[in-house]
Scaffold this active site. Structure first.
Site, mmCIF file in Angstrom:
data_model
loop_
_atom_site.group_PDB
_atom_site.id
_atom_site.type_symbol
_atom_site.label_atom_id
_atom_site.label_comp_id
_atom_site.label_asym_id
_atom_site.label_seq_id
_atom_site.Cartn_x
_atom_site.Cartn_y
_atom_site.Cartn_z
ATOM 1 C CE LYS A 10 1.377 1.860 3.780
ATOM 2 N NZ LYS A 10 2.303 1.210 4.604
ATOM 3 N N GLY A 141 10.284 -3.504 4.810
ATOM 4 C CA GLY A 141 10.426 -2.386 5.653
ATOM 5 C C GLY A 141 11.152 -1.078 5.168
ATOM 6 C CB SER A 142 10.688 0.249 1.825
ATOM 7 O OG SER A 142 11.849 -0.627 1.939
ATOM 8 N N GLY A 143 8.148 1.161 3.803
ATOM 9 C CA GLY A 143 6.960 1.806 4.035
ATOM 10 C C GLY A 143 5.872 1.368 2.976
ATOM 11 C CB SER A 146 6.868 -5.645 3.435
ATOM 12 O OG SER A 146 7.406 -5.471 4.644
ATOM 13 C CB SER A 147 4.879 -5.602 8.646
ATOM 14 O OG SER A 147 4.106 -4.583 8.559
ATOM 15 C CD GLU A 193 0.937 -4.628 10.158
ATOM 16 O OE1 GLU A 193 2.143 -5.123 10.167
ATOM 17 O OE2 GLU A 193 0.692 -3.321 9.896
ATOM 18 C CG ASP A 204 0.191 -0.235 7.028
ATOM 19 O OD1 ASP A 204 -0.493 0.922 6.747
ATOM 20 O OD2 ASP A 204 1.414 -0.299 7.348
HETATM 21 N N1 LIG Z 1 8.085 -11.379 2.807
HETATM 22 C C1 LIG Z 1 8.419 -11.430 3.968
HETATM 23 N N2 LIG Z 1 9.080 -12.320 4.821
HETATM 24 C C2 LIG Z 1 9.433 -12.218 6.091
HETATM 25 N N3 LIG Z 1 9.228 -11.195 6.913
HETATM 26 C C3 LIG Z 1 8.540 -10.241 6.265
HETATM 27 C C4 LIG Z 1 8.343 -10.080 4.914
HETATM 28 N N4 LIG Z 1 7.547 -8.999 4.741
HETATM 29 C C5 LIG Z 1 7.700 -8.230 5.943
HETATM 30 N N5 LIG Z 1 8.131 -9.038 7.006
HETATM 31 C C6 LIG Z 1 8.363 -8.554 8.169
HETATM 32 O O1 LIG Z 1 8.171 -7.302 8.583
HETATM 33 C C7 LIG Z 1 9.019 -6.383 8.737
HETATM 34 C C8 LIG Z 1 9.057 -4.938 8.122
HETATM 35 O O2 LIG Z 1 7.934 -4.455 8.787
HETATM 36 P P1 LIG Z 1 7.738 -3.023 8.866
HETATM 37 O O3 LIG Z 1 6.250 -2.748 9.403
HETATM 38 O O4 LIG Z 1 8.931 -2.402 9.705
HETATM 39 O O5 LIG Z 1 7.926 -2.120 7.278
HETATM 40 P P2 LIG Z 1 6.978 -2.189 6.288
HETATM 41 O O6 LIG Z 1 5.561 -2.829 6.618
HETATM 42 O O7 LIG Z 1 7.393 -2.630 5.014
HETATM 43 O O8 LIG Z 1 6.630 -0.526 6.096
HETATM 44 P P3 LIG Z 1 5.464 0.363 6.541
HETATM 45 O O9 LIG Z 1 5.098 -0.517 7.753
HETATM 46 O O10 LIG Z 1 5.934 1.648 6.931
HETATM 47 O O11 LIG Z 1 4.250 0.257 5.601
HETATM 48 C C9 LIG Z 1 10.327 -7.067 8.459
HETATM 49 O O12 LIG Z 1 11.491 -6.988 8.961
HETATM 50 C C10 LIG Z 1 9.892 -8.651 8.576
HETATM 51 O O13 LIG Z 1 10.061 -8.816 10.009
HETATM 52 C C1 LIG Z 2 3.349 4.788 10.764
HETATM 53 C C2 LIG Z 2 1.827 3.831 10.581
HETATM 54 O O1 LIG Z 2 0.909 4.843 10.689
HETATM 55 C C3 LIG Z 2 1.564 3.535 9.076
HETATM 56 C C4 LIG Z 2 2.813 2.538 8.733
HETATM 57 O O2 LIG Z 2 2.343 2.180 7.378
HETATM 58 C C5 LIG Z 2 1.740 2.960 11.565
HETATM 59 C C6 LIG Z 2 0.313 2.416 11.736
HETATM 60 O O3 LIG Z 2 -0.660 3.270 11.228
HETATM 61 O O4 LIG Z 2 0.181 1.291 11.976
HETATM 62 MG MG LIG Z 3 4.660 -2.461 8.359
#
Ligand SMILES: Nc1ncnc2c1ncn2[C@@H]1O[C@H](COP(=O)(O)OP(=O)(O)OP(=O)(O)O)[C@@H](O)[C@H]1O
Ligand SMILES: C[C@@](O)(CCO)CC(=O)[O-]
Ligand SMILES: [Mg+2]
Length: 387
Positions: A10, A141-143, A146-147, A193, A204
């Site tokens: 997203k 972990g790029s915003g 992915s989590s 999450e 998310d």
């Molecule tokens: N494909 C995957 N395989 C294993 N772990 C994953 C995978 N995708 C996400 N994760 C887990 O989620 C963590 C990243 O989540 P984080 O919330 O920090 O970043 P994001 O979800 O990419 O960005 P944001 O929350 O800002 O949208 C990873 O370090 C890992 O623990």
């Molecule tokens: C930083 C945040 O607002 C969005 C992360 O994509 C955290 C959340 O809403 O859970």
């Molecule tokens: Mg996340």
């Protein structure tokens, strides 16, 4: 029986972080997915373990079922219809099971995702042997959520092969869940999450589950229909960060300056609501679209300023902002900030030459640019061999 789910990442158009504190936010899915396959061994395979394979990273973690029964007791009769929160005692037990796997130090961030996997699986299927395979088009972990995408895809496959969901097993190709099934998947994904983010708002996992574009506040979603095409350039600064730490940082700043931060969150709430109205209001012609885009750019700039005052910008994000501003383009960070991805609105009438130039300049800074389609489908599943 083998089943695959895909859940999208997203972008957040307005309201990240403030949404954790009760403000409105607006988010849209992107056409980059995390895929999860679940397979139960046949009786003659004689496999007595739970395995997760992270194909993109060439990693596999596996626990003998006996080790799970001993290390995480109490799940002999799992309940898939009532999402369960992972309490600190269980999280400690899970952390010990994950620690045993000696995840390479450079990939230690994966521990949070593996913990969420163990929790969701054991709650829904108990001590049953299985192999789970994960691949993802999303940078971790790029915003880009992915989590949330992995939590949604894991929950969907686990629930689809439990007794809480009734699916047409003969369906060919990708299949959507019913509304009530989506709601259940979304609730379980939120529990995952929570393990990864600490205190997520739920935006998310909700946008990954439902797709399209949503307005979200305090757990409630409103679906939005945009009347403008909304083309966004996504620039990945490739600066690693972790949403849990950034969310905790904003909470600490809020404790130190409660009144000032409350005003910041209120301002963000107005921005998100105005943005949601704007993208849904009718736009008769190019002039109306251009006017809307200009307002949208202003709202993005204002939101970015407020994110800076929350302490979640980063030097790499500022470099993207300065670079795009040279081309009179507005940008804001998306997701948790602290590095990660930045959005730049590409107005409808912007020439291809300008887009190429700005992308080339961002890439010379070492960033990665992509133009993703936004507002597409949410969670879908498919029975292997039919996609
Ligand atoms: N494909 C995957 N395989 C294993 N772990 C994953 C995978 N995708 C996400 N994760 C887990 O989620 C963590 C990243 O989540 P984080 O919330 O920090 O970043 P994001 O979800 O990419 O960005 P944001 O929350 O800002 O949208 C990873 O370090 C890992 O623990
Ligand atoms: C930083 C945040 O607002 C969005 C992360 O994509 C955290 C959340 O809403 O859970
Ligand atoms: Mg996340």
């Amino acid at each position: 029986m083998e089943l695959k789910a895909r859940a999208p990442g997203k972008i957040i158009l307005a309201g990240e972080h403030a949404v954790v504190h009760g403000s409105t936010a607006v988010a849209a899915s992107v056409n980059l997915y995390t895929y999860v396959t679940l397979r139960f061994p046949t009786s003659d395979e004689n496999d007595d373990s739970l395995k997760i394979q992270l194909k993109d990273m060439d990693l596999e973690f596996s626990w003998p079922i006996g080790r799970l029964e001993e290390g995480l007791p109490g799940f002999t009769s799992p309940v898939s219809s009532t999402p369960k929160s992972c309490l600190p005692e269980s999280l400690k037990l899970i952390a010990a099971l994950v620690e045993e796997k000696n995840i390479p130090e450079a990939k230690i961030g994966l521990a949070a995702g593996i913990s969420a996997f163990l929790w969701l699986y054991v709650c829904i299927h108990g001590y049953k042997s299985a192999t789970v395979i994960v691949t993802s088009e999303l940078p971790l972990g790029s915003g880009l959520g992915s989590s949330a995408a992995i939590c949604v895809a894991l929950s969907a496959t686990f629930l689809a092969l439990s007794n809480s969901v009734n699916l047409d097993l003969s369906h060919q190709g990708w299949l959507s869940f019913s509304e009530s099934e989506l709601e259940l998947v979304n609730k379980w994904a939120f529990e995952g999450e929570k393990i990864i983010h600490g205190k997520p708002s739920g935006i998310d996992n909700t946008v990954s589950t439902y797709g399209n574009m949503i307005k979200f506040r305090l757990g409630e979603l409103t679906r939005l229909e945009s009347t403008v095409p909304l083309k966004m350039l996504i620039t990945n600064t490739k600066v690693g960060r972790n949403t849990k730490a950034l969310v905790a940082g904003v909470a600490e700043r809020t404790n130190r300056h409660p009144d000032a931060m409350a005003s910041v969150f209120t301002a963000v709430d107005f921005i998100s609501k105005e943005l949601a109205e704007l993208i849904q209001s009718p736009a008769a012609d190019d002039l109306a679209i251009t006017e809307k885009e200009e307002k949208l750019e202003e709202l993005m700039e204002m939101n970015q300023g407020l994110l800076q005052s929350m302490g979640v910008s980063h030097a790499s994000i500022e470099t993207v902002l300065r670079t795009t501003l040279k081309y009179k383009l507005a940008s804001k960070l998306t997701g948790a900030g602290g590095g990660g991805c930045v959005l730049t609105l590409l107005p409808t009438l912007l020439s291809h030459t300008v887009v190429d130039k700005v992308m080339a300049e961002l890439e010379t800074c070492g960033f990665q640019c992509l133009i993703a389609e936004i507002g597409g489908k949410g969670l879908e599943i498919c029975f292997e061999g039919s996609s």
